[in-house]
Design a protein around this motif. Structure first.
Motif, PDB file in Angstrom:
ATOM      1  N   MET A   1       0.878  -1.255   0.053  1.00 59.47           N
ATOM      2  CA  MET A   1       0.017   0.046   0.068  1.00 59.47           C
ATOM      3  C   MET A   1       0.912   1.151  -0.105  1.00 59.47           C
ATOM      4  SD  MET A   1      -1.952   2.239   0.491  1.00 59.47           S
ATOM      5  CE  MET A   1      -3.271   2.905   1.040  1.00 59.47           C
ATOM      6  N   PRO A   2       2.168   1.141   0.296  1.00 62.95           N
ATOM      7  CA  PRO A   2       2.682   2.502   0.615  1.00 62.95           C
ATOM      8  C   PRO A   2       2.966   3.251  -0.911  1.00 62.95           C
ATOM      9  CG  PRO A   2       4.440   1.003   0.844  1.00 62.95           C
ATOM     10  CD  PRO A   2       3.096   0.130   0.704  1.00 62.95           C
ATOM     11  N   HIS A   3       2.627   4.499  -0.804  1.00 60.64           N
ATOM     12  CA  HIS A   3       2.835   5.223  -2.315  1.00 60.64           C
ATOM     13  C   HIS A   3       3.344   6.410  -1.748  1.00 60.64           C
ATOM     14  CE1 HIS A   3      -0.497   2.378  -3.082  1.00 60.64           C
ATOM     15  NE2 HIS A   3       0.026   2.314  -4.493  1.00 60.64           N
ATOM     16  N   CYS A   4       3.937   7.069  -2.570  1.00 58.89           N
ATOM     17  CA  CYS A   4       4.616   8.475  -2.497  1.00 58.89           C
ATOM     18  C   CYS A   4       4.215   9.134  -3.834  1.00 58.89           C
ATOM     19  CB  CYS A   4       6.086   8.453  -2.157  1.00 58.89           C
ATOM     20  SG  CYS A   4       6.627   9.978  -1.992  1.00 58.89           S
ATOM     21  N   VAL A   5       3.265   9.951  -3.717  1.00 55.59           N
ATOM     22  CA  VAL A   5       3.023  10.898  -4.909  1.00 55.59           C
ATOM     23  C   VAL A   5       3.382  12.300  -4.840  1.00 55.59           C
ATOM     24  CG1 VAL A   5       1.088  11.813  -6.227  1.00 55.59           C
ATOM     25  CG2 VAL A   5       1.085   9.344  -5.509  1.00 55.59           C
ATOM     26  N   ILE A   6       4.260  12.873  -5.799  1.00 58.01           N
ATOM     27  CA  ILE A   6       4.690  14.126  -5.886  1.00 58.01           C
ATOM     28  C   ILE A   6       4.156  14.854  -6.845  1.00 58.01           C
ATOM     29  CG2 ILE A   6       6.823  15.409  -5.991  1.00 58.01           C
ATOM     30  CD1 ILE A   6       8.476  12.965  -5.670  1.00 58.01           C
ATOM     31  N   LEU A   7       3.372  15.936  -6.484  1.00 55.74           N
ATOM     32  CA  LEU A   7       2.890  16.855  -7.288  1.00 55.74           C
ATOM     33  C   LEU A   7       3.720  18.099  -7.286  1.00 55.74           C
ATOM     34  CD1 LEU A   7      -1.018  16.526  -6.190  1.00 55.74           C
ATOM     35  CD2 LEU A   7       0.180  15.516  -8.152  1.00 55.74           C
ATOM     36  N   TYR A   8       4.024  18.800  -8.372  1.00 58.32           N
ATOM     37  CA  TYR A   8       4.884  19.731  -8.554  1.00 58.32           C
ATOM     38  C   TYR A   8       4.583  20.954  -9.627  1.00 58.32           C
ATOM     39  CZ  TYR A   8       7.634  17.186 -12.117  1.00 58.32           C
ATOM     40  OH  TYR A   8       8.115  16.644 -13.070  1.00 58.32           O
ATOM     41  N   THR A   9       4.928  22.029  -9.445  1.00 52.87           N
ATOM     42  CA  THR A   9       4.955  22.928 -10.586  1.00 52.87           C
ATOM     43  C   THR A   9       6.002  22.523 -11.666  1.00 52.87           C
ATOM     44  OG1 THR A   9       6.124  24.719  -9.649  1.00 52.87           O
ATOM     45  CG2 THR A   9       3.965  24.602  -9.158  1.00 52.87           C
ATOM     46  N   PRO A  10       5.505  22.600 -13.011  1.00 50.80           N
ATOM     47  CA  PRO A  10       6.291  22.294 -14.130  1.00 50.80           C
ATOM     48  C   PRO A  10       7.720  22.927 -14.084  1.00 50.80           C
ATOM     49  CG  PRO A  10       4.464  23.122 -15.012  1.00 50.80           C
ATOM     50  CD  PRO A  10       4.358  23.151 -13.473  1.00 50.80           C
ATOM     51  N   ASN A  11       8.033  24.280 -13.535  1.00 54.99           N
ATOM     52  CA  ASN A  11       9.093  24.623 -13.553  1.00 54.99           C
ATOM     53  C   ASN A  11      10.071  24.293 -12.872  1.00 54.99           C
ATOM     54  OD1 ASN A  11       7.697  25.637 -11.173  1.00 54.99           O
ATOM     55  ND2 ASN A  11       8.189  27.862 -11.272  1.00 54.99           N
ATOM     56  N   VAL A  12       9.803  23.399 -11.952  1.00 49.55           N
ATOM     57  CA  VAL A  12      10.855  22.479 -11.130  1.00 49.55           C
ATOM     58  C   VAL A  12      11.738  21.676 -12.203  1.00 49.55           C
ATOM     59  CG1 VAL A  12      11.031  20.785  -9.153  1.00 49.55           C
ATOM     60  CG2 VAL A  12       9.110  22.691  -9.063  1.00 49.55           C
ATOM     61  N   ASP A  13      11.169  21.194 -12.991  1.00 47.64           N
ATOM     62  CA  ASP A  13      12.066  20.297 -14.136  1.00 47.64           C
ATOM     63  C   ASP A  13      13.167  20.854 -14.574  1.00 47.64           C
ATOM     64  OD1 ASP A  13      10.411  17.766 -14.210  1.00 47.64           O
ATOM     65  OD2 ASP A  13       8.974  18.771 -15.541  1.00 47.64           O
ATOM     66  N   ALA A  14      13.293  22.226 -14.635  1.00 52.61           N
ATOM     67  CA  ALA A  14      14.362  22.816 -15.000  1.00 52.61           C
ATOM     68  C   ALA A  14      15.397  22.880 -13.839  1.00 52.61           C
ATOM     69  CB  ALA A  14      14.164  24.208 -15.683  1.00 52.61           C
ATOM     70  N   MET A  15      14.894  22.854 -12.666  1.00 52.90           N
ATOM     71  CA  MET A  15      15.797  23.009 -11.484  1.00 52.90           C
ATOM     72  C   MET A  15      16.468  21.992 -11.006  1.00 52.90           C
ATOM     73  SD  MET A  15      12.863  25.697  -9.374  1.00 52.90           S
ATOM     74  CE  MET A  15      12.217  26.930 -10.204  1.00 52.90           C
ATOM     75  N   THR A  16      15.918  20.943 -11.153  1.00 50.66           N
ATOM     76  CA  THR A  16      16.319  19.559 -10.548  1.00 50.66           C
ATOM     77  C   THR A  16      15.950  18.335 -11.227  1.00 50.66           C
ATOM     78  OG1 THR A  16      16.591  18.449  -8.227  1.00 50.66           O
ATOM     79  CG2 THR A  16      14.432  19.214  -8.957  1.00 50.66           C
ATOM     80  N   ASP A  17      16.481  17.437 -11.002  1.00 51.60           N
ATOM     81  CA  ASP A  17      16.368  15.804 -11.495  1.00 51.60           C
ATOM     82  C   ASP A  17      15.218  15.124 -10.621  1.00 51.60           C
ATOM     83  OD1 ASP A  17      16.076  13.348 -12.613  1.00 51.60           O
ATOM     84  OD2 ASP A  17      18.249  12.664 -11.655  1.00 51.60           O
ATOM     85  N   MET A  18      13.886  15.325 -11.191  1.00 53.50           N
ATOM     86  CA  MET A  18      12.787  14.668 -10.407  1.00 53.50           C
ATOM     87  C   MET A  18      13.063  13.033 -10.445  1.00 53.50           C
ATOM     88  SD  MET A  18      10.991  17.020  -8.698  1.00 53.50           S
ATOM     89  CE  MET A  18       9.727  16.256  -8.326  1.00 53.50           C
ATOM     90  N   GLY A  19      13.181  12.417 -11.375  1.00 51.82           N
ATOM     91  CA  GLY A  19      13.692  11.105 -11.407  1.00 51.82           C
ATOM     92  C   GLY A  19      14.424  10.787 -10.352  1.00 51.82           C
ATOM     93  N   GLY A  20      15.663  11.543  -9.972  1.00 56.60           N
ATOM     94  CA  GLY A  20      16.559  11.190  -8.979  1.00 56.60           C
ATOM     95  C   GLY A  20      15.941  11.470  -7.729  1.00 56.60           C
ATOM     96  N   LEU A  21      15.213  12.285  -7.332  1.00 60.73           N
ATOM     97  CA  LEU A  21      14.380  12.484  -6.193  1.00 60.73           C
ATOM     98  C   LEU A  21      13.240  11.589  -6.120  1.00 60.73           C
ATOM     99  CD1 LEU A  21      13.513  14.090  -3.722  1.00 60.73           C
ATOM    100  CD2 LEU A  21      11.702  15.370  -5.172  1.00 60.73           C
ATOM    101  N   CYS A  22      12.679  10.961  -6.887  1.00 58.13           N
ATOM    102  CA  CYS A  22      11.822   9.729  -6.886  1.00 58.13           C
ATOM    103  C   CYS A  22      12.688   8.563  -6.418  1.00 58.13           C
ATOM    104  CB  CYS A  22      11.192   9.294  -8.216  1.00 58.13           C
ATOM    105  SG  CYS A  22      10.008  10.398  -8.622  1.00 58.13           S
TER     106      CYS A  22
END
Length: 134
Positions: A1-22
């Motif tokens: 059951m554990p789920h972690c869902v990240i919702l973010y403003t798309p401008n974050v993509d240029a700031m960092t690696d969201m796949g790496g955060l996942c």
């Protein structure tokens, strides 16, 4: 059951690696243990998903503000101390990941742990769980 869902403003993509955060969050989830030393988030059931918002408005709109919402949902039955430990662990991962972003951008981050209350129906069908339950 554990789920972690990240919702973010798309401008974050240029700031960092969201796949790496996942990946970092998933790895951290697997390290959280309960009072008996048992893994809180089962390996085969741990999922971290990130979604940029198609539309958004942040604060007064006078800047290119960014926002990241990290929501972890876990099944019922964990102690308050375990829930706190899970939240603190994940917050530290997020803070470390975004440390340089905070130095250069206006961004807000929320980490929230929810318990799945009063489930009416919760069915699972997976070939992942057997892989890790050996």
């Amino acid at each position: 059951m554990p789920h972690c869902v990240i919702l973010y403003t798309p401008n974050v993509d240029a700031m960092t690696d969201m796949g790496g955060l996942c990946r970092s969050l998933a790895d951290a989830m697997l390290t959280v243990l309960d009072e008996a030393g048992k893994q809180v988030f089962p390996t085969g059931g741990t999922r971290v998903l990130a979604y940029p918002a198609a539309h958004y408005a942040v604060a007064d709109g006078k800047g290119d503000y960014a926002f990241v919402y990290v929501n972890v949902r876990m099944g019922t039955g964990r102690s308050d101390a375990v829930k706190q430990k899970a939240g603190d662990t994940l917050l530290e991962v997020v803070k470390k990941h975004f440390a340089q972003v905070f130095d250069q951008n206006l961004i807000g981050i929320t980490v929230q742990v929810d318990e799945s209350p009063g489930q009416v129906y919760d069915a699972k069908h997976s070939t992942l769980h057997p892989l890790f339950n050996k």
